[in-house]
Design a protein around this motif. Structure first.
Motif, PDB file in Angstrom:
ATOM      1  N   GLY A  46      40.048  46.123  32.423  1.00 48.82           N
ATOM      2  CA  GLY A  46      40.337  44.682  32.557  1.00 48.82           C
ATOM      3  C   GLY A  46      39.432  43.852  31.668  1.00 48.82           C
ATOM      4  O   GLY A  46      39.048  42.724  32.010  1.00 48.82           O
ATOM      5  N   VAL A  70      38.729  41.470  29.227  1.00 47.93           N
ATOM      6  CA  VAL A  70      39.166  40.319  28.429  1.00 47.93           C
ATOM      7  C   VAL A  70      38.069  39.270  28.591  1.00 47.93           C
ATOM      8  O   VAL A  70      37.820  38.794  29.702  1.00 47.93           O
ATOM      9  N   PHE A  71      37.406  38.970  27.507  1.00 48.87           N
ATOM     10  CA  PHE A  71      36.275  38.047  27.603  1.00 48.87           C
ATOM     11  C   PHE A  71      36.754  36.598  27.674  1.00 48.87           C
ATOM     12  O   PHE A  71      37.785  36.243  27.094  1.00 48.87           O
ATOM     13  N   THR A  72      35.995  35.800  28.382  1.00 47.75           N
ATOM     14  CA  THR A  72      36.391  34.397  28.589  1.00 47.75           C
ATOM     15  C   THR A  72      36.020  33.553  27.364  1.00 47.75           C
ATOM     16  O   THR A  72      34.912  33.689  26.820  1.00 47.75           O
ATOM     17  N   GLU A  82      25.853  37.529  37.252  1.00 48.20           N
ATOM     18  CA  GLU A  82      27.280  37.748  36.984  1.00 48.20           C
ATOM     19  C   GLU A  82      27.588  39.229  37.153  1.00 48.20           C
ATOM     20  O   GLU A  82      27.048  40.072  36.442  1.00 48.20           O
ATOM     21  N   ALA A  92      30.238  41.109  36.570  1.00 50.81           N
ATOM     22  CA  ALA A  92      31.073  41.817  35.576  1.00 50.81           C
ATOM     23  C   ALA A  92      30.881  41.024  34.284  1.00 50.81           C
ATOM     24  O   ALA A  92      31.769  40.337  33.818  1.00 50.81           O
ATOM     25  N   PHE A 129      29.217  34.091  29.755  1.00 54.91           N
ATOM     26  CA  PHE A 129      28.694  33.079  30.682  1.00 54.91           C
ATOM     27  C   PHE A 129      27.165  33.006  30.599  1.00 54.91           C
ATOM     28  O   PHE A 129      26.583  31.922  30.569  1.00 54.91           O
ATOM     29  N   GLU A 184      27.220  45.213  34.396  1.00 51.05           N
ATOM     30  CA  GLU A 184      28.388  45.518  33.566  1.00 51.05           C
ATOM     31  C   GLU A 184      28.567  47.037  33.545  1.00 51.05           C
ATOM     32  O   GLU A 184      27.610  47.794  33.465  1.00 51.05           O
ATOM     33  N   LEU A 185      29.848  47.440  33.619  1.00 50.32           N
ATOM     34  CA  LEU A 185      30.212  48.852  33.708  1.00 50.32           C
ATOM     35  C   LEU A 185      30.009  49.602  32.397  1.00 50.32           C
ATOM     36  O   LEU A 185      29.640  50.783  32.407  1.00 50.32           O
ATOM     37  N   ASN A 227      28.702  47.097  26.171  1.00 51.74           N
ATOM     38  CA  ASN A 227      28.679  45.677  26.546  1.00 51.74           C
ATOM     39  C   ASN A 227      27.293  45.259  27.044  1.00 51.74           C
ATOM     40  O   ASN A 227      26.828  44.153  26.756  1.00 51.74           O
ATOM     41  N   ASN A 284      28.051  49.603  38.520  1.00 50.86           N
ATOM     42  CA  ASN A 284      29.349  49.299  39.126  1.00 50.86           C
ATOM     43  C   ASN A 284      29.108  48.253  40.217  1.00 50.86           C
ATOM     44  O   ASN A 284      28.461  48.536  41.234  1.00 50.86           O
ATOM     45  N   ALA A 285      29.621  47.058  39.993  1.00 50.98           N
ATOM     46  CA  ALA A 285      29.345  45.962  40.927  1.00 50.98           C
ATOM     47  C   ALA A 285      30.096  46.124  42.243  1.00 50.98           C
ATOM     48  O   ALA A 285      29.846  45.367  43.185  1.00 50.98           O
ATOM     49  N   GLN A 326      33.448  35.582  38.644  1.00 49.31           N
ATOM     50  CA  GLN A 326      32.668  35.398  37.417  1.00 49.31           C
ATOM     51  C   GLN A 326      31.187  35.162  37.699  1.00 49.31           C
ATOM     52  O   GLN A 326      30.341  35.793  37.124  1.00 49.31           O
TER      53      GLN A 326
HETATM   54  C1  LIG Z   1      37.561  40.261  32.430  1.00 51.84           C
HETATM   55  S1  LIG Z   1      36.108  40.943  31.666  1.00 51.84           S
HETATM   56  C2  LIG Z   1      35.044  39.531  31.833  1.00 51.84           C
HETATM   57  C3  LIG Z   1      33.747  39.636  31.096  1.00 51.84           C
HETATM   58  C4  LIG Z   1      32.890  38.375  31.190  1.00 51.84           C
HETATM   59  N1  LIG Z   1      32.656  38.006  32.554  1.00 51.84           N
HETATM   60  C5  LIG Z   1      33.544  37.218  30.477  1.00 51.84           C
HETATM   61  O1  LIG Z   1      34.049  36.338  31.157  1.00 51.84           O
HETATM   62  O2  LIG Z   1      33.569  37.212  29.244  1.00 51.84           O
HETATM   63  C6  LIG Z   1      35.569  42.024  32.970  1.00 51.84           C
HETATM   64  C7  LIG Z   1      34.350  42.871  32.613  1.00 51.84           C
HETATM   65  O3  LIG Z   1      33.979  43.560  33.805  1.00 51.84           O
HETATM   66  C8  LIG Z   1      33.639  44.894  33.509  1.00 51.84           C
HETATM   67  N2  LIG Z   1      33.909  45.626  34.769  1.00 51.84           N
HETATM   68  C9  LIG Z   1      35.069  46.095  35.256  1.00 51.84           C
HETATM   69  N3  LIG Z   1      34.886  46.666  36.459  1.00 51.84           N
HETATM   70  C10 LIG Z   1      33.574  46.541  36.758  1.00 51.84           C
HETATM   71  C11 LIG Z   1      32.761  46.937  37.851  1.00 51.84           C
HETATM   72  N4  LIG Z   1      33.275  47.599  38.908  1.00 51.84           N
HETATM   73  N5  LIG Z   1      31.440  46.664  37.820  1.00 51.84           N
HETATM   74  C12 LIG Z   1      30.886  46.012  36.764  1.00 51.84           C
HETATM   75  N6  LIG Z   1      31.607  45.622  35.683  1.00 51.84           N
HETATM   76  C13 LIG Z   1      32.938  45.870  35.679  1.00 51.84           C
HETATM   77  C14 LIG Z   1      34.524  45.255  32.329  1.00 51.84           C
HETATM   78  O4  LIG Z   1      33.969  46.300  31.562  1.00 51.84           O
HETATM   79  C15 LIG Z   1      34.584  43.939  31.561  1.00 51.84           C
HETATM   80  O5  LIG Z   1      33.560  43.853  30.614  1.00 51.84           O
END
Ligand SMILES: C[S@@+](CC[C@H](N)C(=O)[O-])C[C@H]1O[C@@H](n2cnc3c(N)ncnc32)[C@H](O)[C@@H]1O
Length: 231
Positions: free
Chosen positions: A17, A19-21, A46, A48, A54, A92-93, A97, A141-142, A201
């Motif tokens: 998932g 997609v950076f904001t 934050e 993820a 952010f 972050e996973l 990143n 892993n959050a 977020q």
């Molecule tokens: C939609 S992106 C958003 C990144 C950032 N927050 C932004 O807005 O640019 C989601 C991020 O969460 C990470 N991610 C997905 N599942 C996760 C988890 N269980 N724990 C931590 N990070 C996770 C992904 O690798 C990805 O970089």
């Protein structure tokens, strides 16, 4: 400033998932908690954080306040810029990143530090800044609250965060808590909003430290210029 790409690959979007904001949305969301983003010591986590879209904006906002208040005094600027940096956390996973996020935050902090403190910059302080980022931006892993390996799989090691606080003069107290404990403290306190949803977020922003009620793993008391000596 160059816009960050929002997508690295279709596969990463499908698997994680990712997609950076975009900057405009980041700023609009941060404006909802504007006062907190401009308070030097308000804590942000934050869960993820991706490459830190952010977190870099939060750091920029805090550092512009530090600059406004302390630009005439390099030592006060230095100390408060470390305080600002130490209040920003991410999980972050994906390891690449995490590295990008740490590098982006460091570059912003370092550029501002050098432009204000000029000939008074100190390599030890820069090492402390990098050390704080290595502790605050965690590969994990959050959802499970565990650290992950290079394949983004959970390990047996829990995520640990350090609470940094200036306790007197140049001395910082660092207390290490498991993320799990912080979540527990957060959910039992109405000062803190918290969540274990990885897709939220901004997880929390606190006015106060996690509080002494929580059991910490380890405590260090160190000059802010030598934090890196504690490990
Ligand atoms: C939609 S992106 C958003 C990144 C950032 N927050 C932004 O807005 O640019 C989601 C991020 O969460 C990470 N991610 C997905 N599942 C996760 C988890 N269980 N724990 C931590 N990070 C996770 C992904 O690798 C990805 O970089």
């Amino acid at each position: 400033m160059k816009q960050q790409k929002q997508i690295k690959s279709k596969q990463r979007v499908a698997c994680h998932g990712e997609v950076f904001t975009a900057e405009r949305e980041v700023n609009a969301m941060l404006d909802l908690v504007k006062q907190e983003t401009e308070r030097i010591d308000s804590r942000f986590l934050e869960p993820a954080c991706g490459t830190g879209n952010f977190l870099v904006k939060i750091l920029e906002r805090k550092l512009s306040v530090v600059k406004k208040k302390y630009r005439k005094s390099p030592l006060d600027y230095e100390r408060n810029s470390i305080l600002a940096l130490s209040s920003i956390y991410g999980v972050e996973l994906l390891n690449d990143n995490v590295e990008d996020c740490q590098k982006r935050l460091y570059k912003i902090w370092e550029k501002a530090y050098k432009s204000i403190c000029k000939t008074e910059t100190n390599e030890d302080v820069q090492k402390s800044a990098r050390f704080i980022l290595s502790k605050n931006i965690v590969c994990g892993n959050a959802l499970s609250l565990m650290q992950v390996d290079e394949n983004a799989k959970d390990t047996e090691t829990p995520i640990v965060f350090s609470e940094w606080a200036f306790i007197r003069g140049n001395i910082i107290q660092r207390k290490d808590y498991t993320f799990e404990d912080l979540m527990r403290i957060g959910s039992s306190s109405n000062k803190t909003e918290s969540t274990n949803e990885a897709n939220e977020q901004i997880s929390f922003s606190t006015e106060n430290p996690p509080s002494d009620e929580g059991k910490f793993l380890k405590q260090y008391t160190t000059d802010y210029r030598s934090l890196w000596k504690d490990e």
